[in-house]
Design an enzyme around this catalytic site. Structure first.
Site, mmCIF file in Angstrom:
data_model
loop_
_atom_site.group_PDB
_atom_site.id
_atom_site.type_symbol
_atom_site.label_atom_id
_atom_site.label_comp_id
_atom_site.label_asym_id
_atom_site.label_seq_id
_atom_site.Cartn_x
_atom_site.Cartn_y
_atom_site.Cartn_z
ATOM 1 N N ARG A 41 0.909 -1.136 -0.298
ATOM 2 C CA ARG A 41 -0.203 0.199 -0.047
ATOM 3 C C ARG A 41 1.034 1.138 0.021
ATOM 4 O O ARG A 41 2.125 1.253 0.562
ATOM 5 C CB ARG A 41 -0.857 0.063 1.283
ATOM 6 N N HIS A 60 -3.921 -9.146 3.419
ATOM 7 C CA HIS A 60 -5.411 -9.341 3.675
ATOM 8 C C HIS A 60 -5.706 -10.172 4.833
ATOM 9 O O HIS A 60 -5.090 -11.377 4.864
ATOM 10 C CB HIS A 60 -5.994 -9.864 2.588
ATOM 11 N N ARG A 65 -0.418 -2.135 -6.885
ATOM 12 C CA ARG A 65 -1.005 -3.361 -5.877
ATOM 13 C C ARG A 65 -1.744 -4.357 -6.624
ATOM 14 O O ARG A 65 -1.703 -5.592 -6.427
ATOM 15 C CB ARG A 65 -1.692 -2.727 -4.972
ATOM 16 N N TYR A 85 -9.461 -10.923 -7.456
ATOM 17 C CA TYR A 85 -8.362 -10.878 -8.337
ATOM 18 C C TYR A 85 -8.394 -12.103 -9.263
ATOM 19 O O TYR A 85 -8.068 -12.157 -10.468
ATOM 20 C CB TYR A 85 -6.744 -11.028 -7.656
ATOM 21 N N LYS A 141 -1.998 -2.627 7.967
ATOM 22 C CA LYS A 141 -3.173 -2.177 8.672
ATOM 23 C C LYS A 141 -3.104 -2.971 9.986
ATOM 24 O O LYS A 141 -2.839 -4.016 10.270
ATOM 25 C CB LYS A 141 -4.320 -2.720 7.898
ATOM 26 N N HIS A 197 -2.549 2.264 -5.870
ATOM 27 C CA HIS A 197 -3.221 1.039 -5.414
ATOM 28 C C HIS A 197 -3.451 0.286 -6.894
ATOM 29 O O HIS A 197 -3.592 -1.127 -6.754
ATOM 30 C CB HIS A 197 -4.645 1.248 -4.905
#
Length: 298
Positions: free
Chosen positions: A150, A270, A247, A279, A174, A244
């Site tokens: 990110r 994730h 990414r 994806y 995160k 992004h």
């Protein structure tokens, strides 16, 4: 905002900062979402948080739809307010049912944009150069594509986070979750070359961030977006770019070339596999487009 609401908000913000250890960006989103909600409550003549019931929750969500807010934005606001009421229920025994009963709006089915390998090759080729700025830009592009980081993770990188011996990078993601991401020879060479000229860009500044702006300060997320847009323009490519997107490209190319879903999930950081599964739809769409453009009787 009345005193009761202000005090409740301050308590909640301290909670998410100190106990939950959320990032500054997430804390700001919580604060903004709740301040907007309190403004709505005051417009409805509600001065006591304990008076909020399901009808007020529904009215607020209806207002957000009327303002044509994105579904992702509405969903985030519901989550923010729901967390706030859950906190108040625990601390002050205030009923948290109003927002607990609300359903999140269904997400719009939009496939993430990504670059085809030929497009990315063009972007790299057209932006090569020997100036410190060009060397930094290529290193930035190589690393974002090599790791799928990110943009917030990228600008937060410090020199000690990069291990050139093992070609791995330590990323703080995160929720302050740390993960290790490998990077390949192209990114290794680009970063090595960049670190030789980094001192030239630093001027009199002193900090440990990997990427710096042309004044020697720490590169920001906004600065990264500007650099990428400049690179697209220099390559004469008629497309938009945002961090992004690299990414998305990283994940799509890995899956297209045989990587398994769990590995990609771990590399992206994730929490849930469902976030990575989008994806697979992207790769199927890419296959379909290639077939339609290439098969004589498509």
């Amino acid at each position: 905002m009345n005193v009761q609401m202000e005090e409740a908000l301050e308590q909640f913000i301290r909670y998410v900062q100190l106990e939950k250890n959320f990032s500054l960006h997430t804390v700001r989103e919580y604060q903004s979402d709740l301040e907007n909600f309190f403004t709505f409550l005051q417009s409805e003549g509600i001065a006591d948080i304990a008076e909020v019931d399901y009808i007020h929750a529904r009215l607020y969500v209806t207002k957000l739809y009327d303002e044509q807010k994105a579904r992702t934005s509405i969903s985030r606001k519901i989550s923010s307010i729901r967390s706030f009421f859950r906190f108040l229920n625990r601390e002050q025994h205030i009923d948290d049912a109003p927002f607990r009963s609300l359903y999140h709006p269904k997400k719009e089915e939009r496939l993430p944009s990504f670059f085809y390998e030929e497009e990315l090759a063009q972007l790299f080729e057209k932006n090569q150069g020997d100036e410190p700025k060009q060397i930094r830009n290529i290193a930035l592009l190589e690393l974002l594509y090599a790791t799928g980081m990110r943009v917030s993770e990228c600008v937060g990188l410090e020199l000690s986070d990069v291990d050139f011996h093992y070609s791995i990078i330590r990323v703080m993601g995160k929720g302050r979750k740390e993960r290790i991401i490998p990077f390949g020879q192209f990114a290794h060479d680009a970063l090595t070359r960049y670190l030789y000229v980094r001192s030239t860009l630093m001027k009199t500044n002193e900090h440990q961030k990997v990427f710096v702006n042309l004044r020697g300060g720490e590169l920001t997320a906004r600065g990264v977006r500007y650099i990428l847009s400049e690179m697209i323009e220099h390559a004469s490519m008629h497309t938009k770019i945002y961090p992004h997107m690299l990414r998305h490209t990283f994940a799509t190319h890995l899956l297209n070339n045989g990587a398994d879903m769990r590995t990609v999930q771990e590399l992206l950081g994730h929490a849930n596999l469902s976030s990575t599964q989008i994806y697979t739809h992207v790769t199927k769409e890419a296959l379909r487009k290639t077939y339609m453009n290439s098969h004589p009787r498509a």
